[in-house]
Design a protein around this motif. Sequence first.
Motif, PDB file in Angstrom:
ATOM      1  N   UNK A   6      28.825  50.076  20.765  1.00  0.00           N
ATOM      2  CA  UNK A   6      29.466  48.821  20.380  1.00  0.00           C
ATOM      3  C   UNK A   6      28.415  47.773  20.032  1.00  0.00           C
ATOM      4  N   UNK A   7      27.364  47.710  20.816  1.00  0.00           N
ATOM      5  CA  UNK A   7      26.290  46.753  20.542  1.00  0.00           C
ATOM      6  C   UNK A   7      25.618  47.064  19.209  1.00  0.00           C
ATOM      7  N   UNK A   8      25.391  48.322  18.939  1.00  0.00           N
ATOM      8  CA  UNK A   8      24.774  48.714  17.665  1.00  0.00           C
ATOM      9  C   UNK A   8      25.694  48.374  16.488  1.00  0.00           C
ATOM     10  N   UNK A   9      26.972  48.630  16.655  1.00  0.00           N
ATOM     11  CA  UNK A   9      27.931  48.300  15.600  1.00  0.00           C
ATOM     12  C   UNK A   9      27.962  46.796  15.342  1.00  0.00           C
ATOM     13  N   UNK A  10      27.785  46.017  16.388  1.00  0.00           N
ATOM     14  CA  UNK A  10      27.781  44.569  16.242  1.00  0.00           C
ATOM     15  C   UNK A  10      26.579  44.097  15.419  1.00  0.00           C
ATOM     16  N   UNK A  11      25.510  44.873  15.415  1.00  0.00           N
ATOM     17  CA  UNK A  11      24.310  44.488  14.669  1.00  0.00           C
ATOM     18  C   UNK A  11      24.417  44.780  13.176  1.00  0.00           C
ATOM     19  N   UNK A  12      25.318  45.667  12.784  1.00  0.00           N
ATOM     20  CA  UNK A  12      25.416  46.053  11.371  1.00  0.00           C
ATOM     21  C   UNK A  12      25.732  44.856  10.457  1.00  0.00           C
ATOM     22  N   UNK A  13      26.748  44.029  10.763  1.00  0.00           N
ATOM     23  CA  UNK A  13      26.992  42.873   9.899  1.00  0.00           C
ATOM     24  C   UNK A  13      25.801  41.920   9.858  1.00  0.00           C
ATOM     25  N   UNK A  14      25.109  41.803  10.971  1.00  0.00           N
ATOM     26  CA  UNK A  14      23.934  40.937  11.032  1.00  0.00           C
ATOM     27  C   UNK A  14      22.835  41.464  10.105  1.00  0.00           C
ATOM     28  N   UNK A  15      22.622  42.766  10.134  1.00  0.00           N
ATOM     29  CA  UNK A  15      21.607  43.377   9.272  1.00  0.00           C
ATOM     30  C   UNK A  15      21.990  43.221   7.806  1.00  0.00           C
ATOM     31  N   UNK A  16      23.272  43.384   7.516  1.00  0.00           N
ATOM     32  CA  UNK A  16      23.745  43.215   6.136  1.00  0.00           C
ATOM     33  C   UNK A  16      23.520  41.782   5.674  1.00  0.00           C
ATOM     34  N   UNK A  17      23.839  40.833   6.518  1.00  0.00           N
ATOM     35  CA  UNK A  17      23.635  39.417   6.176  1.00  0.00           C
ATOM     36  C   UNK A  17      22.154  39.126   5.985  1.00  0.00           C
ATOM     37  N   UNK A  18      21.319  39.711   6.829  1.00  0.00           N
ATOM     38  CA  UNK A  18      19.877  39.503   6.705  1.00  0.00           C
ATOM     39  C   UNK A  18      19.378  40.038   5.363  1.00  0.00           C
ATOM     40  N   UNK A  19      19.893  41.198   4.968  1.00  0.00           N
ATOM     41  CA  UNK A  19      19.510  41.780   3.672  1.00  0.00           C
ATOM     42  C   UNK A  19      19.939  40.862   2.525  1.00  0.00           C
ATOM     43  N   UNK A  20      21.126  40.294   2.632  1.00  0.00           N
ATOM     44  CA  UNK A  20      21.605  39.360   1.608  1.00  0.00           C
ATOM     45  C   UNK A  20      20.705  38.129   1.542  1.00  0.00           C
ATOM     46  N   UNK A  21      20.312  37.639   2.695  1.00  0.00           N
ATOM     47  CA  UNK A  21      19.455  36.457   2.728  1.00  0.00           C
ATOM     48  C   UNK A  21      18.088  36.751   2.121  1.00  0.00           C
ATOM     49  N   UNK A  22      17.579  37.943   2.363  1.00  0.00           N
ATOM     50  CA  UNK A  22      16.290  38.328   1.775  1.00  0.00           C
ATOM     51  C   UNK A  22      16.408  38.395   0.245  1.00  0.00           C
ATOM     52  N   UNK A  23      17.508  38.959  -0.246  1.00  0.00           N
ATOM     53  CA  UNK A  23      17.735  39.022  -1.696  1.00  0.00           C
ATOM     54  C   UNK A  23      17.858  37.619  -2.284  1.00  0.00           C
ATOM     55  N   UNK A  24      18.581  36.746  -1.594  1.00  0.00           N
ATOM     56  CA  UNK A  24      18.726  35.369  -2.065  1.00  0.00           C
ATOM     57  C   UNK A  24      17.379  34.663  -2.076  1.00  0.00           C
ATOM     58  N   UNK A  25      16.574  34.914  -1.062  1.00  0.00           N
ATOM     59  CA  UNK A  25      15.241  34.314  -1.004  1.00  0.00           C
ATOM     60  C   UNK A  25      14.390  34.787  -2.185  1.00  0.00           C
TER      61      UNK A  25
END
Length: 52
Positions: A6-25
Motif C-alpha cells: 500500500x505504501x509503495x502504491x501511494x508513491x506511484x502518483x507522487x513519482x508520476x507528478x515528479x516526472x511531470x514536474x521534471x518535464x515542465x522544468x
Amino acid sequence: MMRHATAMEALIPRATRMEQMIQEQDQLKAMITQIRKETSWVRHQLEATIDG
C-alpha cells in the motif's frame, strides 16, 4: 507485507507528478534559452540602429 504494498502504491502518483514536474522544468529551461537568444538578437539590432 500488505502495508508495504500500500505504501509503495501511494508513491506511484507522487513519482508520476515528479516526472511531470521534471518535464515542465525542462520545457521552461528551453523557453528561457530561446528568450535569451531572442533578447540578444533584439539587443544587437538596437545597438546597430543606435550606432547607425
